[in-house]
Enzyme design. Structure first.
Site, PDB file in Angstrom:
ATOM      1  N   PHE A   7       0.828  -1.205   0.000  1.00  0.00           N
ATOM      2  CA  PHE A   7       0.000   0.000   0.000  1.00  0.00           C
ATOM      3  C   PHE A   7       0.863   1.256   0.000  1.00  0.00           C
ATOM      4  CE2 PHE A   7      -3.011  -3.003   1.880  1.00  0.00           C
ATOM      5  CZ  PHE A   7      -4.237  -2.607   1.343  1.00  0.00           C
ATOM      6  N   ASP A   8       0.478   2.203  -0.845  1.00  0.00           N
ATOM      7  CA  ASP A   8       0.933   3.570  -0.682  1.00  0.00           C
ATOM      8  C   ASP A   8       0.255   4.111   0.586  1.00  0.00           C
ATOM      9  OD1 ASP A   8       1.936   6.181  -1.388  1.00  0.00           O
ATOM     10  OD2 ASP A   8      -0.074   6.651  -2.130  1.00  0.00           O
ATOM     11  N   LEU A   9       0.767   5.238   1.100  1.00  0.00           N
ATOM     12  CA  LEU A   9       0.169   5.826   2.306  1.00  0.00           C
ATOM     13  C   LEU A   9      -0.688   7.046   1.971  1.00  0.00           C
ATOM     14  CD1 LEU A   9      -0.211   6.028   5.346  1.00  0.00           C
ATOM     15  CD2 LEU A   9       2.045   7.147   5.495  1.00  0.00           C
TER      16      LEU A   9
END
Length: 222
Positions: A7-9
């Site tokens: 996941f990107d944040l």
């Protein structure tokens, strides 16, 4: 199909709009550069900071480094917590963990900031690791961040998928030969995501679980 979910944040798990844009305004004002309103600074959310300062304000070299230093001055004090989790994200992460999926953070934000943000919102415990850039400016490229996650954990690329809201997330996944999901509820618009050509595109958090678990009726929801 996918056992390892990266996941990107910013713009994917949390909405950092106020914190990031306030930090940029602070840095510009300290440099005696006229700062626009917060909304005009949305393009800063997602890409590495040094790229954005150079692209939008033509700041390079020492002045670029000073802008980043000033940004972090505000961000570390206030900005990192001027942030909120997108609705549905905690339930998504809980559901994935209940299915024995392994979750990882792969962000261009420095790890130094990503860890306390995720701890603040009680999300850190869902992830096998939280990997971002370094404060010295290394590992800012999303492809390098993703590669670091894959190499550190010895992941099978066929079982990995990268999820993010900007082209950098999609391109980073492609350079590492893993599948990608482009989400449209963050800060990359539909044209940016479409041009990056992710494996799948979805509109809302509600459809993420279906895409990850290979329910094809929700793929390419654009």
């Amino acid at each position: 199909m996918y056992q390892h979910i990266l996941f990107d944040l910013d713009g994917t798990l949390t909405d950092p709009y106020m914190g990031i844009t306030n930090s940029i305004i602070y840095s510009l004002q300290k440099l005696n550069i006229e700062a626009p309103d917060n909304a005009a600074l949305i393009p800063f959310i997602g890409p590495p900071l040094h790229e954005s300062y150079e692209t939008f304000y033509q700041l390079s070299g020492d002045i670029n480094a000073e802008a980043i230093k000033l940004y972090r001055e505000y961000f570390s004090d206030k900005g990192m917590f001027e942030n909120e989790v997108y609705p549905g994200i905690p339930l998504l992460l809980q559901a994935l963990k209940s299915m024995d999926k392994k979750l990882y953070i792969a962000t261009s934000k420095p790890t130094y900031f990503a860890v306390p943000i995720l701890e603040h919102f009680n999300l850190a415990h869902y992830f096998e690791s939280i990997t971002g850039s370094e404060l010295d400016g290394t590992r800012t490229n999303k492809a390098e961040v993703i590669q670091h996650v894959i190499d550190t954990h010895g992941l099978n690329r066929d079982e990995c998928i990268m999820i993010g809201d900007r082209k950098h997330d999609i391109i980073g996944g492609q350079k590492n030969n893993i599948d990608t999901i482009g989400v449209l509820y963050g800060y990359g618009d539909a044209d940016e995501i479409r041009q990056a050509q992710p494996t799948y595109t979805i509109a809302t958090v509600d459809y993420l679980l279906d895409a990850i678990t290979n329910d094809t009726q929700y793929f390419d929801y654009i």
